[in-house]
Scaffold this motif. Structure first.
Motif, PDB file in Angstrom:
ATOM      1  N   PRO A   1       0.807  -1.230   0.000  1.00 55.45           N
ATOM      2  CA  PRO A   1       0.000   0.000   0.000  1.00 55.45           C
ATOM      3  C   PRO A   1       0.846   1.290   0.000  1.00 55.45           C
ATOM      4  O   PRO A   1       0.414   2.329  -0.495  1.00 55.45           O
ATOM      5  CB  PRO A   1      -0.819  -0.092   1.298  1.00 55.45           C
ATOM      6  CG  PRO A   1      -0.409  -1.325   1.996  1.00 55.45           C
ATOM      7  CD  PRO A   1       0.548  -2.064   1.165  1.00 55.45           C
ATOM      8  N   ASP A   2       2.106   1.188   0.519  1.00 50.72           N
ATOM      9  CA  ASP A   2       2.931   2.407   0.582  1.00 50.72           C
ATOM     10  C   ASP A   2       3.648   2.675  -0.732  1.00 50.72           C
ATOM     11  O   ASP A   2       4.393   3.632  -0.862  1.00 50.72           O
ATOM     12  CB  ASP A   2       3.926   2.298   1.753  1.00 50.72           C
ATOM     13  CG  ASP A   2       4.744   1.014   1.676  1.00 50.72           C
ATOM     14  OD1 ASP A   2       4.274   0.059   0.977  1.00 50.72           O
ATOM     15  OD2 ASP A   2       5.829   0.945   2.270  1.00 50.72           O
ATOM     16  N   ARG A   3       3.500   1.797  -1.727  1.00 50.14           N
ATOM     17  CA  ARG A   3       4.159   2.011  -3.020  1.00 50.14           C
ATOM     18  C   ARG A   3       3.115   2.312  -4.097  1.00 50.14           C
ATOM     19  O   ARG A   3       1.979   1.833  -3.986  1.00 50.14           O
ATOM     20  CB  ARG A   3       4.892   0.743  -3.444  1.00 50.14           C
ATOM     21  CG  ARG A   3       6.149   0.506  -2.645  1.00 50.14           C
ATOM     22  CD  ARG A   3       7.028  -0.400  -3.483  1.00 50.14           C
ATOM     23  NE  ARG A   3       8.020  -1.029  -2.640  1.00 50.14           N
ATOM     24  CZ  ARG A   3       8.557  -2.207  -2.887  1.00 50.14           C
ATOM     25  NH1 ARG A   3       8.150  -2.887  -3.936  1.00 50.14           N
ATOM     26  NH2 ARG A   3       9.491  -2.688  -2.117  1.00 50.14           N
ATOM     27  N   PRO A   4       3.523   3.007  -5.138  1.00 52.00           N
ATOM     28  CA  PRO A   4       2.547   3.250  -6.212  1.00 52.00           C
ATOM     29  C   PRO A   4       2.250   1.947  -6.952  1.00 52.00           C
ATOM     30  O   PRO A   4       3.102   1.065  -7.026  1.00 52.00           O
ATOM     31  CB  PRO A   4       3.265   4.236  -7.128  1.00 52.00           C
ATOM     32  CG  PRO A   4       4.707   4.138  -6.780  1.00 52.00           C
ATOM     33  CD  PRO A   4       4.823   3.656  -5.370  1.00 52.00           C
ATOM     34  N   LEU A   5       0.999   1.811  -7.450  1.00 57.33           N
ATOM     35  CA  LEU A   5       0.602   0.598  -8.177  1.00 57.33           C
ATOM     36  C   LEU A   5       1.355   0.520  -9.507  1.00 57.33           C
ATOM     37  O   LEU A   5       1.584   1.535 -10.144  1.00 57.33           O
ATOM     38  CB  LEU A   5      -0.899   0.626  -8.464  1.00 57.33           C
ATOM     39  CG  LEU A   5      -1.831   0.271  -7.313  1.00 57.33           C
ATOM     40  CD1 LEU A   5      -3.287   0.457  -7.741  1.00 57.33           C
ATOM     41  CD2 LEU A   5      -1.611  -1.179  -6.870  1.00 57.33           C
ATOM     42  N   PRO A   6       1.749  -0.714  -9.944  1.00 59.18           N
ATOM     43  CA  PRO A   6       2.393  -0.820 -11.268  1.00 59.18           C
ATOM     44  C   PRO A   6       1.370  -0.512 -12.370  1.00 59.18           C
ATOM     45  O   PRO A   6       0.175  -0.543 -12.113  1.00 59.18           O
ATOM     46  CB  PRO A   6       2.840  -2.279 -11.316  1.00 59.18           C
ATOM     47  CG  PRO A   6       2.170  -2.979 -10.189  1.00 59.18           C
ATOM     48  CD  PRO A   6       1.626  -1.958  -9.241  1.00 59.18           C
ATOM     49  N   PRO A   7       1.875  -0.220 -13.563  1.00 61.43           N
ATOM     50  CA  PRO A   7       0.936   0.057 -14.657  1.00 61.43           C
ATOM     51  C   PRO A   7       0.030  -1.147 -14.933  1.00 61.43           C
ATOM     52  O   PRO A   7       0.372  -2.276 -14.608  1.00 61.43           O
ATOM     53  CB  PRO A   7       1.857   0.327 -15.856  1.00 61.43           C
ATOM     54  CG  PRO A   7       3.223  -0.077 -15.434  1.00 61.43           C
ATOM     55  CD  PRO A   7       3.273  -0.175 -13.959  1.00 61.43           C
ATOM     56  N   GLU A   8      -1.145  -0.845 -15.598  1.00 60.18           N
ATOM     57  CA  GLU A   8      -2.185  -1.859 -15.747  1.00 60.18           C
ATOM     58  C   GLU A   8      -1.713  -3.125 -16.474  1.00 60.18           C
ATOM     59  O   GLU A   8      -2.086  -4.239 -16.101  1.00 60.18           O
ATOM     60  CB  GLU A   8      -3.367  -1.256 -16.496  1.00 60.18           C
ATOM     61  CG  GLU A   8      -4.586  -2.146 -16.351  1.00 60.18           C
ATOM     62  CD  GLU A   8      -5.781  -1.638 -17.131  1.00 60.18           C
ATOM     63  OE1 GLU A   8      -5.859  -0.419 -17.355  1.00 60.18           O
ATOM     64  OE2 GLU A   8      -6.615  -2.483 -17.503  1.00 60.18           O
TER      65      GLU A   8
END
Ligand code: ADP
Length: 470
Positions: A277-284
């Protein structure tokens, strides 16, 4: 020794002892009765002789009075004494006598008869002459002497009989004591035998069962005593050993399940770590395969746990079927499609008839059986090769056969494949497993009224065929 043999032997030996004792006592009593009767006769005979002598004395006295006084009263008394003498002679004759006393009796009888004959010459008016008196006194003396001899013989015989009675008494006493001792010894021997063969082994068995019940799994019953107890001890020990073995296998299954679950969980953990949750989500385009992987690994964990729960349910006898009519071709197709993506080294083939192959079954359970057969076919063909699933209708039956070109199974192991925890040494080395899949599969097939058959040749491959009523 069997319980029945012990009971029969104890009863028979005690009965034989009792019978021996009873017959010994009966014989002793009979012998005693015989001797006492003999003694009784002897006493009677002695009495008869003395009565005879007394009456002879009367007779002699009254004869003398008759000769002197010629009084009819004396003549009557003399005749009465004579009758008495004859009666006592008759009495003596009537009783059994020994050879010795028979001889003495005959002599005495002859002398008494002669005496009576001498005195029976009629009552003459003239007093007897001196010569007649002397002759009559001599006859009387000879008769007394013969009667004395008879008396001595009788007394001597009585002594002999008395000695015999003493001997019989001593023998009877000895026999009674002997019989009592033998009976006591017999009872003690029977009790000892019962304690050795029945009581002590029973206590030992009970101690082993108690100790096993208290948690000591090494407790084993000693093999001793009666055959039945030995059989119970053997059965108990076998049961304890089987339970220990089962427990060892169950622990092995737990370890194996934990090991098998670790792989999908590790894969899940790795994937989820990338979605913190503390990291940005990878691209779709990266996220979608990751989510698909999470779904696949979660489904794998779910399947493993469901299989495990099914086995536990089958083991607990809670196999419940939810039957419906299904096309066997569909069931086979679904299973093959499930394995196709993972089995890249194998050529998964389907052989299906054109017509629907309808059967009444619990589709989830039948899929579970087919899953197991296809998974095994893949697992035990480490070098890849064709795995083929063929559906057919054979008379009143529907068959679904799963064949592979894998390691195969040695002929001597084929009969045991469906036993719980059995793993064939030849194929078991090729892949991991716990030996429960085929066992559960057979239970499911049998619950449907069907069966599973196997044909296999080591090094050439195997075919497992599920037969179900159509
Ligand atoms: P597991 O595969 O977990 O050992 P199973 O009950 O499914 O348990 O199979 C029991 C045993 O039967 C296996 O250990 C293996 O030795 C043998 N077996 C089953 N299927 C095959 C097959 N297709 N080829 C060779 N051996 C097999």
């Amino acid at each position: 020794m069997k319980l029945k043999t012990l009971a029969v032997a104890s009863t028979a030996s005690l009965a034989a002892l009792a019978l021996l004792t009873a017959s010994g006592l009966t014989l002793g009593t009979a012998a005693m009765h015989r001797e006492v009767t003999c003694l009784f006769h002897m006493v009677r005979e002695v009495r008869s002789i003395t009565e005879l002598q007394v009456n002879m004395l009367f007779h002699e006295r009254e004869s003398a009075r008759v000769a002197l006084a010629q009084h009819p009263e004396h003549a009557r008394a003399r005749d009465a004494a004579e009758r008495e003498m004859k009666r006592w002679l008759e009495e003596l004759r009537a009783h059994p006598v020994t050879a010795d006393s028979a001889h003495a009796f005959r002599e005495a009888e002859a002398e008494v008869e002669r005496y009576l004959a001498t005195h029976a010459q009629g009552d003459s008016v003239e007093p007897p002459s001196t010569a007649e008196l002397a002759a009559s006194a001599m006859e009387a003396d000879r008769a007394y002497a013969a009667l004395d001899r008879l008396l001595s013989t009788k007394i001597e015989e009585s002594r002999v009989v008395r000695a015999r009675v003493d001997r019989v008494l001593r023998l009877s006493n000895a026999m009674s004591v002997g019989a009592a001792v033998a009976l006591l010894a017999g009872i003690l021997a029977t009790l000892w035998q019962i304690s050795r063969c029945l009581y002590r082994p029973l206590l030992a068995l009970r101690a082993a069962i108690d100790s096993y019940g208290a948690g000591s799994q090494d407790a084993r019953a000693p093999h001793g005593g009666l055959d039945e107890l030995r059989e119970i001890a053997v059965a108990f020990n076998e049961m304890a050993a089987a339970l220990a073995e089962q427990r060892r296998k169950q622990l092995g299954i737990l370890a194996s399940v934990a090991h098998d679950l670790r792989n999908p969980l590790a894969a899940l953990k790795l994937t989820v770590d990338r979605l913190r949750p503390d990291r940005p989500l990878p691209p779709e385009q990266q996220l979608r395969p990751m989510l698909a992987r999470i779904g696949k690994e979660a489904a794998r964990c779910d399947r493993m746990l469901t299989d495990l729960m099914d086995i536990a349910r089958i083991e607990g006898g809670e196999l419940e079927l939810r039957s419906e009519v299904r096309d066997a071709r569909e069931l086979a197709r679904e299973v093959v499609e499930l394995y196709r993506p993972a089995a890249t080294a194998h050529e998964l083939g389907l052989s299906l008839p054109e017509e629907p192959v309808l059967l009444r079954c619990d589709p989830i359970r039948i899929e579970q059986v087919l899953n197991n057969l296809v998974a095994n076919a893949i697992k035990y063909s480490p070098g890849g090769g064709a795995v083929r699933v063929a559906v057919a209708r054979e008379g009143a039956e529907v068959t679904i056969a799963v064949s592979d070109r894998g390691v195969g199974i040695a002929h001597e192991d084929q009969g045991r494949l469906f036993e719980r925890y059995f793993r064939a040494p030849s194929s078991g080395r090729v892949a991991s497993g716990v030996g429960l899949g085929l066992w559960a599969a057979r239970r499911i097939a049998e619950a449907h009224g069907g069966r599973i058959e196997v044909t296999s040749a080591p090094g050439e491959g195997s075919t497992f065929t599920l037969h179900l009523p159509g």
